[in-house]
Design an enzyme around this catalytic site. Sequence first.
Site, PDB file in Angstrom:
ATOM      1  N   ASN A  10      -0.025 -20.630  59.496  1.00 19.40           N
ATOM      2  CA  ASN A  10       0.899 -21.229  60.461  1.00 19.40           C
ATOM      3  C   ASN A  10       0.500 -22.703  60.570  1.00 19.40           C
ATOM      4  O   ASN A  10      -0.466 -23.041  61.248  1.00 19.40           O
ATOM      5  CB  ASN A  10       0.760 -20.491  61.796  1.00 19.40           C
ATOM      6  CG  ASN A  10       1.703 -21.028  62.852  1.00 19.40           C
ATOM      7  OD1 ASN A  10       2.390 -22.030  62.635  1.00 19.40           O
ATOM      8  ND2 ASN A  10       1.736 -20.381  63.996  1.00 19.40           N
ATOM      9  N   ARG A  94       4.492 -18.995  58.111  1.00 22.95           N
ATOM     10  CA  ARG A  94       5.458 -19.107  59.195  1.00 22.95           C
ATOM     11  C   ARG A  94       6.254 -20.390  58.963  1.00 22.95           C
ATOM     12  O   ARG A  94       5.679 -21.470  58.839  1.00 22.95           O
ATOM     13  CB  ARG A  94       4.746 -19.191  60.531  1.00 22.95           C
ATOM     14  CG  ARG A  94       5.727 -19.433  61.652  1.00 22.95           C
ATOM     15  CD  ARG A  94       5.029 -19.649  62.961  1.00 22.95           C
ATOM     16  NE  ARG A  94       6.041 -19.823  63.996  1.00 22.95           N
ATOM     17  CZ  ARG A  94       5.889 -20.648  65.018  1.00 22.95           C
ATOM     18  NH1 ARG A  94       4.793 -21.370  65.143  1.00 22.95           N
ATOM     19  NH2 ARG A  94       6.832 -20.758  65.919  1.00 22.95           N
ATOM     20  N   HIS A 183      11.333 -18.201  67.813  1.00 22.99           N
ATOM     21  CA  HIS A 183      10.468 -17.072  68.202  1.00 22.99           C
ATOM     22  C   HIS A 183      10.995 -15.755  67.621  1.00 22.99           C
ATOM     23  O   HIS A 183      10.693 -14.672  68.135  1.00 22.99           O
ATOM     24  CB  HIS A 183      10.404 -16.870  69.734  1.00 22.99           C
ATOM     25  CG  HIS A 183       9.678 -17.927  70.496  1.00 22.99           C
ATOM     26  ND1 HIS A 183      10.076 -18.312  71.764  1.00 22.99           N
ATOM     27  CD2 HIS A 183       8.585 -18.669  70.211  1.00 22.99           C
ATOM     28  CE1 HIS A 183       9.263 -19.251  72.215  1.00 22.99           C
ATOM     29  NE2 HIS A 183       8.354 -19.505  71.288  1.00 22.99           N
ATOM     30  N   ARG A 244       8.806 -27.996  78.612  1.00 28.92           N
ATOM     31  CA  ARG A 244      10.208 -28.279  78.280  1.00 28.92           C
ATOM     32  C   ARG A 244      11.117 -27.864  79.430  1.00 28.92           C
ATOM     33  O   ARG A 244      10.888 -26.837  80.063  1.00 28.92           O
ATOM     34  CB  ARG A 244      10.636 -27.520  77.021  1.00 28.92           C
ATOM     35  CG  ARG A 244       9.878 -27.922  75.795  1.00 28.92           C
ATOM     36  CD  ARG A 244      10.424 -27.205  74.550  1.00 28.92           C
ATOM     37  NE  ARG A 244       9.417 -27.173  73.511  1.00 28.92           N
ATOM     38  CZ  ARG A 244       9.048 -26.076  72.839  1.00 28.92           C
ATOM     39  NH1 ARG A 244       9.649 -24.924  73.060  1.00 28.92           N
ATOM     40  NH2 ARG A 244       8.103 -26.156  71.939  1.00 28.92           N
ATOM     41  N   GLU A 387       2.738 -11.896  66.186  1.00 25.10           N
ATOM     42  CA  GLU A 387       3.545 -12.564  65.159  1.00 25.10           C
ATOM     43  C   GLU A 387       2.846 -12.551  63.798  1.00 25.10           C
ATOM     44  O   GLU A 387       3.500 -12.430  62.769  1.00 25.10           O
ATOM     45  CB  GLU A 387       3.843 -13.995  65.611  1.00 25.10           C
ATOM     46  CG  GLU A 387       4.852 -14.018  66.747  1.00 25.10           C
ATOM     47  CD  GLU A 387       4.960 -15.366  67.444  1.00 25.10           C
ATOM     48  OE1 GLU A 387       4.094 -15.674  68.283  1.00 25.10           O
ATOM     49  OE2 GLU A 387       5.903 -16.111  67.157  1.00 25.10           O
TER      50      GLU A 387
END
Length: 411
Positions: A10, A94, A183, A244, A387
């Site tokens: 990743n 990823r 996601h 965010r 993940e």
Amino acid sequence: MSSTRVLVLNSGSSSLKYQLLDMADSARLAVGLVERIGEETSRLKHTPLTGDGAERERTGPIADHEAALKAVAAELAADGLGLDSPELAAIGHRVVHGGLKFTEPTVIDDAVLAEIERLVPVAPLHNPANITGIRTARALRPDLPQVAVFDTAFHTTMPEAAARYAIDVATADQHRVRRYGFHGTSHAYVSRTTAELLGKAPEDVNVIVLHLGNGASASAVRGGRCVDTSMGLTPLEGLVMGTRSGDLDPAVIFHLARVGGLSIDEIDTLLNKKSGLIGLCGDNDMREIRRRVDEGDEQARLAFDIYIHRLKKYIGAYYAVLGRVDAIAFTAGVGENAAPVRAAAVAGLEELGLAVDGELNAVRGDEPRLISPGYARVKVAVVPTDEELEIASQTYALVGRHEERLRRMGN
Ligand code: ADP
């Protein structure tokens, strides 16, 4: 010797996270990360999970992703898990943005890499780092299958009605402006695991997944397929997140530019890095926010309330999108750990068949579990996301199919 190991990479702009898994039993053999790549103070943390499992840490300059991956390879080799091992079946990467083209994990060749590069304008913060990671890994092991697993892939099943913004179609298409969602690997894993927890097939279950980490997104999953999700063209849309803003009137941007005199880059930074929980109360860690709320801090209370209000709106919206909901699943750092968030998000929704059992909600654990009382029509679940395992599983399954196909073509 059979090849059953998968290395999951990743790559971020200045970091490289990795896990080595053995897919014979889904066991993790090593995990680690390299941070602050390109700086004088780079740091590599490596934990072998075989043998004594002691964490090792190296500090000192690591110039780029190539040097980072070589340093990781050296650490793995020191544990007898080197990248040259015949037991390594594939590397799974990823990749944040796969656009509309990549609906599934994909074996990377030059054409696939070129297509991922073509998506850089819609994912300028993420795809370049992913591309660097892929190039580096291919240079190191050109003979090994490398697979891209896309954050957007699970959401490509969204109907046009959910994926399109209501703006001029020609302009939207010209600039590839639409809702992609992110996601996805987590939403796929958690919705499937929730079905398992209910003892049902994914096709028979409708789930609302709430992935609440530092980044946060909700998705509506009907019979195993995503039909709506809260992130859009970029990961800025939707829920209130750590830094965010999530949803806002787009005219806020014009107003800040015209009246506030902020530049587009300043507004970008404001909404992505200085908004959400940190903008509202100065903290983005839910543990700290809850501590402040418990001490009577009004600013933290308001931040928490805004966070919950938005979450509730999405639960209601996705309930309406799905028509029938079998379960709501909480996941990621906040969703898995913050019992007060789970209780508050579901409070008052008894008429929708939703309830949380206080005692079950308070129990901590690493396993998927139900926290709703037995009578609840809609089950509430906590499902720790994984993940890396999902990327490794998808990579391993695809490589198996890929090799089978190559063998058949050779015959
Ligand atoms: P990401 O992968 O998006 O960086 P994570 O899924 O790891 O994020 O979630 C990180 C967030 O989880 C932290 O910022 C913090 O708010 C929250 N978190 C982690 N542990 C706890 C806890 N015990 N209680 C409440 N919140 C927690």
